[in-house]
Every structure is written in C-alpha cells, then in structure tokens.
Design a protein around this motif. Structure first.
Motif, PDB file in Angstrom:
ATOM      1  N   LEU A 156      92.084 129.667  91.554  1.00 34.08           N
ATOM      2  CA  LEU A 156      91.783 128.682  92.234  1.00 34.08           C
ATOM      3  C   LEU A 156      91.437 127.508  91.564  1.00 34.08           C
ATOM      4  O   LEU A 156      91.987 126.271  91.835  1.00 34.08           O
ATOM      5  N   SER A 157      91.008 127.386  90.203  1.00 34.83           N
ATOM      6  CA  SER A 157      90.837 126.179  89.346  1.00 34.83           C
ATOM      7  C   SER A 157      92.189 125.786  88.665  1.00 34.83           C
ATOM      8  O   SER A 157      92.201 124.584  88.710  1.00 34.83           O
ATOM      9  N   SER A 158      92.921 126.704  88.461  1.00 33.43           N
ATOM     10  CA  SER A 158      94.212 126.371  88.028  1.00 33.43           C
ATOM     11  C   SER A 158      95.297 125.445  88.696  1.00 33.43           C
ATOM     12  O   SER A 158      95.597 124.505  88.097  1.00 33.43           O
ATOM     13  N   PHE A 159      95.263 125.513  90.220  1.00 35.00           N
ATOM     14  CA  PHE A 159      95.884 124.936  90.893  1.00 35.00           C
ATOM     15  C   PHE A 159      95.425 123.490  91.058  1.00 35.00           C
ATOM     16  O   PHE A 159      96.092 122.364  91.064  1.00 35.00           O
ATOM     17  N   VAL A 160      94.040 123.314  91.120  1.00 29.50           N
ATOM     18  CA  VAL A 160      93.416 122.016  91.206  1.00 29.50           C
ATOM     19  C   VAL A 160      93.660 121.311  89.967  1.00 29.50           C
ATOM     20  O   VAL A 160      94.054 119.992  89.775  1.00 29.50           O
ATOM     21  N   ILE A 161      93.666 121.990  88.560  1.00 29.48           N
ATOM     22  CA  ILE A 161      93.999 121.307  87.160  1.00 29.48           C
ATOM     23  C   ILE A 161      95.297 120.975  87.385  1.00 29.48           C
ATOM     24  O   ILE A 161      95.815 119.810  86.712  1.00 29.48           O
ATOM     25  N   LEU A 162      96.175 121.604  87.930  1.00 32.05           N
ATOM     26  CA  LEU A 162      97.682 121.277  87.719  1.00 32.05           C
ATOM     27  C   LEU A 162      98.149 120.063  88.508  1.00 32.05           C
ATOM     28  O   LEU A 162      98.843 119.259  88.376  1.00 32.05           O
ATOM     29  N   GLN A 163      97.377 119.745  90.028  1.00 30.51           N
ATOM     30  CA  GLN A 163      97.325 118.838  90.638  1.00 30.51           C
ATOM     31  C   GLN A 163      96.669 117.623  89.739  1.00 30.51           C
ATOM     32  O   GLN A 163      97.471 116.351  89.791  1.00 30.51           O
ATOM     33  N   LEU A 164      95.752 117.638  89.068  1.00 33.62           N
ATOM     34  CA  LEU A 164      95.014 116.353  88.347  1.00 33.62           C
ATOM     35  C   LEU A 164      96.017 115.775  87.428  1.00 33.62           C
ATOM     36  O   LEU A 164      96.088 114.906  86.771  1.00 33.62           O
TER      37      LEU A 164
END
Length: 393
Positions: A41-49
């Motif tokens: 879940l965190s990886s997707f948010v990080i990729l967006q940032l």
C-alpha cells in the motif's frame, strides 16, 4: 450469554484475517503478512510522490498526482491504524464481550442481538458493495483489450493509458506488470477499508444497543405496576434496576471514550486528508469537464462518491450514538420519578444530570462526530475547492 465474535463479527473476523489485522493469535506469519501488505500500500503512494520530483510540476499536474496520492494514502493509514493498535482492538472486543455477558434477561439479550444483527447486516451490504466496486475497478485498465478480443477484431490496438500510474513509466512495455501492481493495491486497499470501517461501525452500533438497554432498565424500574404498589420489596427492585442501569451506562460511556481515544490520532489524520482529497477531486471534475477527459472525470467522480459515503456513514453513526444517549434522558425524565422512593429519585437525578448534555464520540476533544460535523466538513471542502479554482483562474 453469547459470543459476539461468532454471532455478529464473523464476517469482520474473516476480512481482518485475510489482511493480517485480526488481533488474536498473532503468529510470525501474520506479522510478516502485515508488513508485506502495508509495504504494498505504501509503495504505490511513494511511486506517486516520486513523480513530483521527476517531472515539471505544474499546478494541474500537482493536483492530479495529489488526488491519487491522498486517496490511496487513506488505505495505508487505515491499515496502520489497526496494525499499531492491535492490543487496543483486542481490548475493545474483550470489553464489549464482558459488558454483553452482564445482560440479565432474555429481553435485554434480544435488544443487543437486534443491534448486533444490524451491525452484521451493514457489514454484509458494505462488503458486497465493495466487492462489486473492486471488481469493476480492476477491470477498467484491461476492459478495452477484453472488448477487443470478444469482438474478434483483427486490427492491432494500442494498449490504453493507465490513469492511476505515474506517467514516467513506459506503460506500453510494462503494461501487465503495472496492471498487476495497481490491481493488487486496489484489492488490498478495498479489503482494508471495508474490514476496518465495518469493524468501527459494528462497535458504534453496539454502543447504541447498550444505551438502549439502559433505557429499557429504567422503563422496567419505573413501570406503573411497580410504582402503584410501593413496599419494601418493590423499593429494592426499583433501586436494583436503576443501579444496574447506571452501571451499564457508565461502562458504555467508558467503552466509547476508550474507543475514540484509541483511534483519535488516525481519525484526525483521515478527516484532514479526506477534506483535502474531496476538495481536489471537486477541482479535478471541473478541470476535466473543460478538457473532455472522460476517464479521469469518472475517476474523480468515483473518488468524491466514496469519500462522501464514507464521511456520511461515519457521522450518521456518531449521530445515532448521541440520539440513543438522549433517549436515556427522555426515558428518565418522562417516567413517574416523583412517585418513586427518595433514594431512587436521587439515582434518577444522577442519570438526568449525566445524560442532560449531548454525548458525542469526540476526536481529540475537537471534532464531535455528528451530522452537523458532516455538513461542516463538506462546507470546508467546498471552501478549499473555491480557493483552488480561484488560484487556477
């Protein structure tokens, strides 16, 4: 005596077990499962940032990335909310079971069973809705290709653009890998949001049920038949019934305060980013209306719908807690308290004073969950949207 876990929280238990958040029997495998799912879940948010640091950051692009980032960060926050509070979640279930075990007769058990069935019914409806929505969402990136195969078209077709994936990826080359990643995030996020939301909603419905039991005990103590024949035995019955009502009322309030204090930090963050996400999605709708980007427009509308439904259900449930506590006051006030023995009147006065003020599920003593809160948050989101739209113009 009945087990709330097997009777009314069985589906919640299955959902939480599937993502490693059930608080009982925490093996090493379950802990590793929790780390894996939270990392996904965190990886997707990080990729967006990361996109904001690589590409030229215009205002429109910033809003587009933030809409996706903030929306999917809600999944990571709700997962972390239960993960770090595993011990408190277990305590809440144990406390609720302990209070329910103290119910005295079949009518009180019937009352709490009715509310437990309502919680179970809400969980089933929300889970069904989330399942259908998740199935549709996972098909969106590959739907054009499925349609292309079904219609038996021979001409070559370029793969569709995945709107939720950062633009610096080569979507043509890594299409299936990106689809697998986004669908995995959507599935885990949907289960997380459904499992945690229905668990929280179940606790609130049980709080309402316990308040209704308090009202029932007061009604039984102050029945006309009992008050009409005041003697030593009836005085003892009245005193015992009111004493039991006060006891379960105090335990329910204590349970409610522990419930709100356990998640108040996460609740405050979720409310803040929910308001921001709602504002940005409103802006995205108006932005894409002018550009004619239908797919992005649909995604923004879905985001607005999900957030508004989530906010409304949460605040409506909080309002029901307040209404059920107010019902205790009206029950005691409308009873024939003036006919009761003096010591019983003093105890009723205690209930009247305690329930005279509106009882809310408070978040950090700042936000009181209610329909008024829902209206205020929606109005605040529209205000932020107006500011963003003015800046863009």
């Amino acid at each position: 005596m009945f087990c709330i876990e097997t009777e009314h929280f069985n589906l919640n238990r299955i959902l939480l077990l599937s993502i490693g958040l059930w608080p009982y029997k925490r093996s090493i495998f379950v802990r590793l499962q929790g780390i894996l799912f939270f990392s996904i879940l965190s990886s997707f948010v990080i990729l967006q940032l990361i996109t904001l640091t690589i590409k030229k950051c215009t205002f429109d692009f910033f809003v587009k990335v933030c809409c996706t980032t903030i929306f999917f960060s809600i999944f990571a926050i709700t997962y972390n909310m239960f993960w770090i509070n595993t011990h408190s979640v277990k305590n809440l279930l144990d406390q609720l079971q302990y209070i329910c075990n103290e119910l005295k007769n079949e009518k009180e058990i019937a009352i709490i069973t009715k509310y437990g069935n309502n919680a179970k019914r809400c969980t089933t409806i929300i889970t069904s809705f989330a399942t259908c929505s998740t199935f549709i969402a996972t098909l969106l990136p590959v739907w054009p290709q499925i349609l292309h195969i079904v219609l038996h078209k021979n001409e070559s077709q370029s793969r569709p653009t995945i709107q939720l994936v950062p633009e610096y990826f080569d979507q043509e080359k890594y299409f299936y890998l990106l689809v697998f990643h986004i669908n995995t995030v959507i599935c885990i996020g949907a289960i997380t949001a459904t499992a945690t939301a229905t668990m929280l909603l179940g606790w609130i419905i049980y709080i309402c049920g316990l308040f209704r039991v308090v009202s029932y005990r007061i009604e039984q103590a102050m029945t006309i038949e009992v008050l009409r024949n005041i003697h030593l035995e009836n005085e003892t019955v009245i005193y015992k019934e009111i004493s039991d009502a006060i006891e379960i009322h105090c335990k329910t309030i204590k349970f409610s305060e522990f419930f709100s204090s356990t998640f108040q930090g996460s609740f405050f963050i979720l409310i803040s980013i929910g308001v921001i996400s709602l504002s940005m999605n409103f802006f995205g709708v108006f932005q894409n209306l002018g550009q004619g980007n239908t797919e992005s427009l649909i995604l923004h509308i879905i985001g607005i719908t999900v957030i508004l439904i989530y906010m409304f259900i949460a605040n409506y449930a909080g309002q029901e807690v307040t209404n059920h506590n107010n019902h205790i006051y009206f029950t005691a006030y409308n009873s024939r308290w003036y006919v009761a023995p003096l010591h019983a009147q003093k105890m009723l006065l205690f209930i009247l004073q305690r329930s005279n003020k509106n009882f809310y599920i408070n978040i950090g003593g700042i936000i009181a969950i209610s329909l008024e809160c829902f209206a205020a948050l929606t109005k605040l989101s529209m205000s932020y949207f107006t500011v963003m739209y003015s800046m863009h113009e």
